[in-house]
Design a protein around this motif. Structure first.
Motif, PDB file in Angstrom:
ATOM      1  N   ASN A 154      -4.159 -10.147 -11.871  1.00 39.43           N
ATOM      2  CA  ASN A 154      -2.783 -10.119 -12.373  1.00 39.43           C
ATOM      3  C   ASN A 154      -2.754 -10.021 -13.898  1.00 39.43           C
ATOM      4  O   ASN A 154      -1.947  -9.294 -14.471  1.00 39.43           O
ATOM      5  CB  ASN A 154      -2.065 -11.393 -11.908  1.00 39.43           C
ATOM      6  N   ALA A 196       2.643 -16.848 -10.487  1.00 43.73           N
ATOM      7  CA  ALA A 196       2.864 -15.850  -9.446  1.00 43.73           C
ATOM      8  C   ALA A 196       2.072 -16.191  -8.187  1.00 43.73           C
ATOM      9  O   ALA A 196       2.580 -16.090  -7.063  1.00 43.73           O
ATOM     10  CB  ALA A 196       2.498 -14.460  -9.957  1.00 43.73           C
ATOM     11  N   THR A 255       3.537 -19.267  -6.485  1.00 40.65           N
ATOM     12  CA  THR A 255       4.778 -18.929  -5.794  1.00 40.65           C
ATOM     13  C   THR A 255       4.493 -18.190  -4.493  1.00 40.65           C
ATOM     14  O   THR A 255       5.152 -18.416  -3.467  1.00 40.65           O
ATOM     15  CB  THR A 255       5.682 -18.080  -6.704  1.00 40.65           C
ATOM     16  N   VAL A 300       6.622  -8.142 -11.678  1.00 39.17           N
ATOM     17  CA  VAL A 300       6.058  -9.367 -11.093  1.00 39.17           C
ATOM     18  C   VAL A 300       5.663  -9.010  -9.663  1.00 39.17           C
ATOM     19  O   VAL A 300       6.280  -9.446  -8.699  1.00 39.17           O
ATOM     20  CB  VAL A 300       7.067 -10.531 -11.131  1.00 39.17           C
ATOM     21  N   ILE A 312       5.046 -11.713  -6.528  1.00 39.38           N
ATOM     22  CA  ILE A 312       6.227 -12.448  -6.059  1.00 39.38           C
ATOM     23  C   ILE A 312       7.242 -11.507  -5.432  1.00 39.38           C
ATOM     24  O   ILE A 312       7.802 -11.795  -4.360  1.00 39.38           O
ATOM     25  CB  ILE A 312       6.875 -13.222  -7.219  1.00 39.38           C
TER      26      ILE A 312
END
Length: 488
Positions: free
Chosen positions: A93, A107, A110, A156, A159
């Motif tokens: 990421n 991220a 989540t 993002v 997510i």
């Protein structure tokens, strides 16, 4: 063993439960901070979408009939895998998206929580008894929609993909995911590996990275019943129009230009801390980013001075190699769009560039524009970059008018020493999300998420009620002990 062993996915797509070559071209997976190549990505074509939807529809029927505990178990295993491989996924990421480590870790956490939340869905009541005027049993029952198309953006990617993928699968559907090609590893291939390792049956989840033609194929394919799209308002309008022509439900989470209102009694240092995070976290590349700072005239000059000072001292650079507050924006096109809005706004009489407005390669400095009005480009448009336009107001009515002077209605933040006063003010401003004494960027897996106006079609993500509504159909069922009689 690494979850994302490059030999497993390099130059391949994931369909029918296996890694294979797509029909499209091969593109480089680029690191925005350095421009270096992280791997090769094979793109899908509309022909791949058609083949994938066919096998997904076949696999979905058996999955929908599976015991609810079986579906829940797959989602629980997926949640555990996010935690187990968090460091590796975060590394990707950081490199592929340009996220700072804190954002990358958030991220992944989540995504884990999204899967835990989704794991609770199969065991929830899927209908209710309703009154009837006839001698019969009358009820409603929820059924999976079938095949769900998910189109997720670059900013993002973990997510914004998993929040639709996980509940759709948990509720008995199959999913076709089209990630943005710029972030298809973390936004697509990671999810494929997670669910592959979690034991999801083959064919239920297919990853089809590609361009606009692939997205249109997902929307128009006769087997996709529901579309879940996250992206720009412009693209969302096209998806909604196309879905409407094909009589499909489209859940649209679109752009934003969220306001942070700082009332006269607010603590300036607290307000500046919230403002900086709201505008500059993840380089401003979040739909909920604070795009408009509305500050009471009594605090205005002090607020601008302190926010500009904070901007000047925040480090910007490569998040994989340095301890920085901001990483790169995704590509040169996005950088140039940001800079065009900043320069055109700074050229408006009365507007002052108080900080930033400069970049080096893809690293854009956190920027403060003072003296903006409702007609300033930076106030009126979604920037999607690390820019804080600041306007002043005198009365609450003026603050309401300024906050409401936007086609968007996603998030709202209000800073005040009187929390109830903040709630009363929020009630006057139409948004899907509101935070009192917090900035506009917040997200939790169990909370409903969505905006109004040009920000989308309401809360269609997050929370059991929203997810069940989004990814199931309701059927009315009646049962009589013996056949009804009619007069002819």
């Amino acid at each position: 063993m690494a979850l994302l062993d490059e030999n497993r996915w390099n130059d391949l797509i994931f369909t029918d439960g296996r890694w294979r070559g797509g029909s499209g071209e091969t593109v480089d997976v680029l690191e925005p901070a350095t421009g270096s190549t992280l791997g090769k990505l094979n793109l899908a074509t509309p022909a791949d979408v058609e083949a994938a939807s066919r096998t997904a529809a076949a696999a979905q029927r058996e999955w929908a009939a599976a015991p609810h505990v079986e579906r829940a178990a797959v989602l629980r295993r997926a949640a555990a895998l996010w935690a187990e491989h968090a460091e590796e996924i975060s590394w990707w990421n950081i490199r592929e998206v340009g996220a700072v480590p804190g954002m990358a870790g958030f991220a992944v956490q989540t995504a884990e929580q999204e899967c835990w939340e989704a794991a609770s869905l199969p065991g929830r009541p899927y209908g209710e008894l309703i009154p009837t005027g006839e001698p019969r049993l009358s009820m409603t029952r929820r059924y999976p929609v079938g095949v769900v198309g998910v189109i997720a953006p670059f900013n993002v990617p973990i997510i914004l993909a998993i929040r639709s993928v996980a509940p759709a699968l948990a509720l008995g559907n199959a999913v076709l995911l089209k990630p943005d090609p710029r972030t298809a590893v973390t936004g697509g291939l990671v999810l494929a590996r997670i669910f592959q390792e979690a034991g999801l049956p083959d064919g239920l989840f297919q990853v089809l990275p590609g361009g606009r033609d692939v997205g249109e194929a997902v929307v128009t394919d006769p087997r996709t019943a529901v579309l879940s799209f996250t992206g720009s308002t412009e693209a969302g309008r096209r998806v909604g129009e196309l879905a409407g022509r094909h009589l499909k439900r489209a859940h649209l989470e679109l752009g934003g230009n969220s306001a942070l209102i700082v009332l006269a009694e607010a603590d300036v240092d607290q307000a500046v801390n919230l403002a900086a995070w709201g505008s500059w976290f993840h380089q401003g590349q979040i739909c909920m980013t604070t795009g408009r700072h509305l500050v009471h005239e009594s605090l205005y000059d002090d607020f601008v001075e302190r926010l500009a000072a904070k901007a000047a001292q925040l480090p910007v650079g490569d998040p994989a190699r340095d301890e920085v507050a901001l990483g790169p924006v995704i590509d040169a096109g996005q950088r140039d769009k940001i800079h065009d809005i900043v320069t055109s706004s700074a050229g408006v009489p009365g507007v002052r560039l108080a900080a930033g407005g400069e970049y080096d390669q893809l690293f854009y400095r956190p920027t403060v524009l003072a003296g903006v009005t409702a007609s300033t480009p930076a106030f009126a448009r979604e920037i999607f970059g690390p820019v804080a336009p600041v306007a002043r107001f005198g009365s609450l009515d003026e603050a309401v008018a300024l906050a409401g002077d936007s086609e968007y209605g996603l998030s709202l933040g209000i800073v005040t020493r009187d929390a109830l006063r903040g709630v009363e003010l929020a009630d006057r401003i139409p948004t899907g999300i509101a935070h009192i004494n917090d900035q506009t960027v917040n997200d939790e897996a169990n909370a409903p998420f969505g905006g109004v106006g040009a920000s989308g079609t309401g809360s269609r993500f997050g929370g059991a009620a929203a997810n069940i509504e989004a990814f199931t159909e309701t059927r009315w069922i009646t049962v009589r002990s013996q056949a009804a009689g009619y007069p002819f």
